[in-house]
Design a protein around this motif. Structure first.
Motif, PDB file in Angstrom:
ATOM      1  N   THR A  36       0.792  -1.235   0.000  1.00 45.58           N
ATOM      2  CA  THR A  36       0.000   0.000   0.000  1.00 45.58           C
ATOM      3  C   THR A  36       0.826   1.287   0.000  1.00 45.58           C
TER       4      THR A  36
ATOM      5  N   ARG B  73       1.422   3.110   2.448  1.00 47.90           N
ATOM      6  CA  ARG B  73       0.356   3.840   3.115  1.00 47.90           C
ATOM      7  C   ARG B  73       0.730   5.275   3.485  1.00 47.90           C
ATOM      8  N   ASN B  74      -0.197   6.214   3.147  1.00 52.26           N
ATOM      9  CA  ASN B  74      -0.105   7.630   3.545  1.00 52.26           C
ATOM     10  C   ASN B  74       1.210   8.282   3.137  1.00 52.26           C
TER      11      ASN B  74
ATOM     12  N   ARG C 119     -11.533   5.370   3.143  1.00 53.26           N
ATOM     13  CA  ARG C 119     -10.387   5.467   4.054  1.00 53.26           C
ATOM     14  C   ARG C 119     -10.840   5.523   5.510  1.00 53.26           C
ATOM     15  N   ARG C 120     -11.933   6.238   5.772  1.00 57.16           N
ATOM     16  CA  ARG C 120     -12.437   6.319   7.146  1.00 57.16           C
ATOM     17  C   ARG C 120     -13.072   5.002   7.567  1.00 57.16           C
TER      18      ARG C 120
ATOM     19  N   PRO D 185      -9.563   2.193   7.654  1.00 57.54           N
ATOM     20  CA  PRO D 185      -8.281   2.912   7.678  1.00 57.54           C
ATOM     21  C   PRO D 185      -7.067   2.025   7.465  1.00 57.54           C
TER      22      PRO D 185
ATOM     23  N   VAL E 145      -5.771   4.639  -3.116  1.00 60.11           N
ATOM     24  CA  VAL E 145      -6.635   5.297  -2.137  1.00 60.11           C
ATOM     25  C   VAL E 145      -5.931   5.361  -0.788  1.00 60.11           C
ATOM     26  N   TRP E 146      -5.283   4.257  -0.393  1.00 56.34           N
ATOM     27  CA  TRP E 146      -4.607   4.222   0.915  1.00 56.34           C
ATOM     28  C   TRP E 146      -3.170   4.730   0.850  1.00 56.34           C
TER      29      TRP E 146
ATOM     30  N   ASP F 187      -3.229  12.082   2.420  1.00 53.25           N
ATOM     31  CA  ASP F 187      -4.442  12.436   3.149  1.00 53.25           C
ATOM     32  C   ASP F 187      -5.576  12.538   2.140  1.00 53.25           C
ATOM     33  N   ASP F 188      -6.774  12.882   2.635  1.00 53.44           N
ATOM     34  CA  ASP F 188      -7.942  12.956   1.756  1.00 53.44           C
ATOM     35  C   ASP F 188      -7.782  14.031   0.689  1.00 53.44           C
TER      36      ASP F 188
ATOM     37  N   LEU G  16      -5.614  12.758  -2.081  1.00 51.64           N
ATOM     38  CA  LEU G  16      -6.350  11.791  -2.879  1.00 51.64           C
ATOM     39  C   LEU G  16      -7.298  12.502  -3.845  1.00 51.64           C
TER      40      LEU G  16
END
Length: 465
Positions: free
Chosen positions: A35, A37-38, A96-97, A100, A243-244, A248-249, A252
């Motif tokens: 991923t 991630r972030n 995402r929410r 997570p 997406v992950w 952050d949102d 994205l």
């Protein structure tokens, strides 16, 4: 000339491998492997969305739609190519929410419906991406045969092995790193090929007009393409991984908007080239390949950058698909968890049948259409998982109804179940609206009906509070 072409293509593949391997994290955990991630900003995501979604298909399908259907059909193709990213702008932050620590569309399905639906959705996604892989490798083989004397199988193996090396070692970070360079390269090469091809475009006849079909037929084709391409790309695990991977949102959202905007422009440009080829009276070939008909009128040296463009397009999509398939298998292993080494071997093993299919030379468009219809049959039940009333029963029943709806038009027209199945496999490689529309409507209506009549237990408990 074959030696020069082989050397240039080999150099391009080595550069991609170097960029991918350099981006790897040798000591990273499995989650980072699948991923990243972030970690990604808006620009990186936008270019990655573009590169991972584009492929050699843009040199075949949009020009053909532009040449034979005209602007309305081409608009449908462009919208369908970008719409999945627009949907991610709307639903990505909620996903995402809701999940997570998620890694795949399969895990999203499990969180909504349970492990059984996860396995079903993961299988559909893997089948779609395997078809995508086979179609891309088939396409680069065909393009190599058209533009050079290099053996097509050599390029197919070269692309498959090179991408396997850096995706198996570097995971998603390797794909993201190469995507940025591949996106700029494909935009630059597409601009070069377009400018030179247009400069050598024959003078149009005085009575030249835009390619067109009756408006009803054009709208039918456009709607078919919107449904088919949107539904299929929503099962593209590469999109879900990103997406992950977004920081952050906001990153994205901006990245998805950037990727969708450039995607529309690219599809429109190559589609317009197809229209111009038809309007100029060029021989489009049999089967028709308008983009390459333009290259036949261009200087001979343009074949090499056009081939590098095709290889870049294929590599940018293949590496994302390889990593996406491995991620689905890893995420589908549940709590047992596969090691990074096992994930790498899964990636390698899954490419063997894909390469075998690619070397058979099947229709690229037919492979895509079959995969698209499969995805259109279940996309709505999956996405409805964010609705609290949806249950596993509603999702599975909706998906089964969608698959039945896909074969129903052919069954009615042909008078038998085998005729319906054959029609749903698009034997003439022609996109038709009825299977897609009936599949989409049947899956949606059945899902909504069952969810309304028999909502999920948590929805009932919330209603009683």
């Amino acid at each position: 000339m074959p030696y020069l072409t082989s050397a240039v293509l080999g150099a391009a593949l080595l550069c991609f491998a170097f960029l991918g391997l350099r981006a790897r994290r040798a000591d990273g955990p499995l989650d980072d492997y699948v991923t990243a991630r972030n970690s990604q900003g808006a620009q990186s995501l936008g270019l990655s969305f573009l590169a991972s979604g584009m492929g050699a298909w843009i040199l075949f399908a949009p020009p053909e739609i532009g040449a034979f259907v005209g602007p309305v059909g081409l608009a449908g193709y462009a919208i369908g190519s970008a719409l999945p990213l627009v949907i991610l702008v709307r639903y990505g932050p909620a996903i995402r929410r809701h999940l997570p620590a998620g890694r795949s569309i399969g895990e999203f399905a499990e969180a909504c419906y349970g492990a059984g639906v996860r396995r079903w959705v993961s299988l559909i996604s893997i089948l779609y991406m395997a078809c995508f892989l086979a179609a891309e490798l088939t396409a680069i083989g065909s393009i190599t045969a058209l533009l050079s004397d290099v053996p097509p199988a050599l390029v197919v193996f070269g692309v498959a092995v090179t991408t396997l090396i850096y995706t198996a070692v570097g995971g998603l970070r390797a794909s993201l790193a190469t995507d940025r360079w591949q996106a700029w390269l494909l935009l630059g090469l597409l601009l070069l090929v377009t400018v030179v091809a247009l400069d050598r475009l024959p003078t149009m006849p005085a009575d030249a007009s835009l390619p067109s079909v009756p408006l009803g037929s054009a709208l039918s084709v456009a709607l078919t393409l919107v449904i088919a391409v949107t539904a299929a790309n929503l099962f593209h695990q590469g999109y879900w991984q990103r997406v992950w991977s977004a920081r952050d949102d906001r990153a994205l959202g901006l990245g998805a908007w950037l990727g969708s905007a450039i995607t529309v422009v690219v599809v429109a440009v190559v589609g317009v080239l197809g229209m111009l080829a038809a309007m100029s009276g060029l021989a489009l070939g049999e089967p028709p390949i308008p983009f390459f008909a333009l290259l036949a009128e261009a200087p001979g040296w343009l074949a090499l950058p056009a081939l590098v463009l095709a290889v870049s397009l294929v590599v940018s999509s293949v590496d994302s698909l390889q990593n996406g398939i491995a991620t689905l298998v890893v995420a589908g292993s549940g709590r047992r968890g596969l090691s990074i080494t096992a994930a790498r071997w899964v990636t390698v093993a899954l490419m063997v049948p894909v390469v075998i299919v690619a070397l058979q030379g099947h229709s690229v468009l037919r492979l895509f259409l079959i995969a698209d219809l499969l995805c259109a049959s279940i996309v709505v039940p999956v996405l409805l998982g964010i609705w609290s009333r949806m249950s596993a029963l509603a999702a599975v029943a909706g998906g089964m109804a969608g698959m039945f709806g896909a074969i129903l038009p052919g069954w009615v027209a042909g008078g038998s179940l085998p005729a319906g199945i054959l029609a749903a496999s698009f034997p003439d490689s022609i996109p038709t609206l009825a299977p897609f529309l009936v599949a989409l409507l049947a899956s949606t209506l059945v899902s909504l009906l069952i969810a309304w009549c028999r909502p999920a237990p948590q929805a009932l408990s919330n209603a009683n509070k």
